[in-house]
Motif scaffolding. Structure first.
Motif, PDB file in Angstrom:
ATOM      1  N   THR A  83       0.998  -0.996  -0.175  1.00 40.82           N
ATOM      2  CA  THR A  83      -0.250   0.242   0.046  1.00 40.82           C
ATOM      3  C   THR A  83       0.942   1.151  -0.049  1.00 40.82           C
ATOM      4  OG1 THR A  83      -0.165   0.130   2.402  1.00 40.82           O
ATOM      5  CG2 THR A  83      -1.807  -1.225   1.325  1.00 40.82           C
ATOM      6  N   SER A  84       0.270   2.538  -0.266  1.00 39.24           N
ATOM      7  CA  SER A  84       1.033   3.640  -0.356  1.00 39.24           C
ATOM      8  C   SER A  84       2.237   3.480  -1.165  1.00 39.24           C
ATOM      9  CB  SER A  84       1.394   4.222   1.057  1.00 39.24           C
ATOM     10  OG  SER A  84       0.228   4.126   1.986  1.00 39.24           O
ATOM     11  N   LEU A  85       2.190   3.108  -2.320  1.00 39.23           N
ATOM     12  CA  LEU A  85       3.443   2.779  -2.958  1.00 39.23           C
ATOM     13  C   LEU A  85       3.879   4.003  -3.628  1.00 39.23           C
ATOM     14  CD1 LEU A  85       1.872  -0.180  -4.978  1.00 39.23           C
ATOM     15  CD2 LEU A  85       3.992  -0.387  -3.787  1.00 39.23           C
ATOM     16  N   LYS A  86       5.191   4.051  -3.616  1.00 42.34           N
ATOM     17  CA  LYS A  86       6.038   5.075  -4.259  1.00 42.34           C
ATOM     18  C   LYS A  86       6.820   4.816  -5.202  1.00 42.34           C
ATOM     19  CE  LYS A  86       6.927   5.924   0.646  1.00 42.34           C
ATOM     20  NZ  LYS A  86       7.976   6.125   1.844  1.00 42.34           N
ATOM     21  N   PRO A  87       7.167   5.821  -6.173  1.00 36.44           N
ATOM     22  CA  PRO A  87       7.924   5.471  -7.562  1.00 36.44           C
ATOM     23  C   PRO A  87       9.195   4.716  -7.234  1.00 36.44           C
ATOM     24  CG  PRO A  87       7.217   7.625  -7.409  1.00 36.44           C
ATOM     25  CD  PRO A  87       6.816   7.115  -6.071  1.00 36.44           C
ATOM     26  N   GLU A  88       9.973   4.876  -5.941  1.00 40.36           N
ATOM     27  CA  GLU A  88      11.098   4.108  -5.756  1.00 40.36           C
ATOM     28  C   GLU A  88      10.791   2.669  -5.323  1.00 40.36           C
ATOM     29  OE1 GLU A  88      10.026   7.032  -4.244  1.00 40.36           O
ATOM     30  OE2 GLU A  88      10.507   7.220  -2.218  1.00 40.36           O
ATOM     31  N   ASP A  89       9.471   2.335  -5.462  1.00 37.93           N
ATOM     32  CA  ASP A  89       9.180   0.920  -4.881  1.00 37.93           C
ATOM     33  C   ASP A  89       9.214  -0.115  -6.401  1.00 37.93           C
ATOM     34  OD1 ASP A  89       6.645   1.725  -2.479  1.00 37.93           O
ATOM     35  OD2 ASP A  89       8.591   1.034  -2.246  1.00 37.93           O
ATOM     36  N   THR A  90       9.388   0.717  -7.506  1.00 37.96           N
ATOM     37  CA  THR A  90       9.328  -0.043  -8.639  1.00 37.96           C
ATOM     38  C   THR A  90      10.459  -1.010  -8.890  1.00 37.96           C
ATOM     39  OG1 THR A  90       8.514   1.983  -9.884  1.00 37.96           O
ATOM     40  CG2 THR A  90       9.669   0.715 -11.386  1.00 37.96           C
ATOM     41  N   ALA A  91      10.272  -2.037  -9.194  1.00 40.42           N
ATOM     42  CA  ALA A  91      11.610  -3.159  -9.514  1.00 40.42           C
ATOM     43  C   ALA A  91      10.585  -4.279  -9.755  1.00 40.42           C
ATOM     44  CB  ALA A  91      12.053  -3.220  -8.010  1.00 40.42           C
ATOM     45  N   VAL A 123       5.654   1.905 -10.288  1.00 39.59           N
ATOM     46  CA  VAL A 123       4.845   2.743  -9.819  1.00 39.59           C
ATOM     47  C   VAL A 123       5.062   4.220 -10.453  1.00 39.59           C
ATOM     48  CG1 VAL A 123       4.351   3.997  -7.590  1.00 39.59           C
ATOM     49  CG2 VAL A 123       4.894   1.785  -7.520  1.00 39.59           C
ATOM     50  N   SER A 124       4.137   4.904 -10.943  1.00 43.90           N
ATOM     51  CA  SER A 124       4.150   6.154 -11.528  1.00 43.90           C
ATOM     52  C   SER A 124       3.977   7.334 -10.641  1.00 43.90           C
ATOM     53  CB  SER A 124       3.412   6.185 -12.899  1.00 43.90           C
ATOM     54  OG  SER A 124       1.988   5.987 -12.360  1.00 43.90           O
TER      55      SER A 124
END
Length: 125
Positions: A83-91, A123-124
């Motif tokens: 939840t509360s995903l952030k662009p830095e979670d992109t992987a 995550v955009s």
């Protein structure tokens, strides 16, 4: 042994995704499970882990309160609710399993014997 990760996709910042990892290992309840992630040009990093019976969980500090790992031993599946995903979670997110981790969890990738193929999370902003 096969671990099949699914549930990744494209989501806007602040959104949620739930990853699943279906395991062919038997009995599933004898395997500690972990989630790791790897972005382009970076090393694979620990995300979360759960013990055999689900009684112990561990997270990277930056993900505490945002990510939840769980398992359903009857369905041979481990989950990662994000939840509360952030662009830095992109992987690319990988699930891993190991039978040698007895009553605890492991945060080191080298500890795990079996790995899934990964599922992409983007995550955009």
């Amino acid at each position: 042994v096969q671990l099949q990760a699914s549930g990744g996709g494209l989501v806007q910042a602040g959104g949620s995704l739930k990853l699943s990892c279906a395991a062919s290992v038997r009995p599933f309840s004898l395997y500690a499970m972990g989630w790791f992630r790897q972005d382009l040009g970076k090393e694979r990093e620990f995300v979360a882990a759960i013990s055999r019976n689900g009684g112990i969980t561990k997270y990277v500090d930056s993900m505490k309160g945002r990510f939840t790992i769980s398992r359903d031993n009857a369905k041979n599946t481990v989950y990662l609710q994000m939840t509360s995903l952030k662009p830095e979670d992109t992987a690319v997110y990988y699930c891993a399993a190991d039978r040698s981790i007895l009553s605890n969890v492991a945060v080191t990738a080298g500890t795990y014997e079996y790995w899934g193929q990964g599922t992409q999370v983007t995550v955009s902003s």
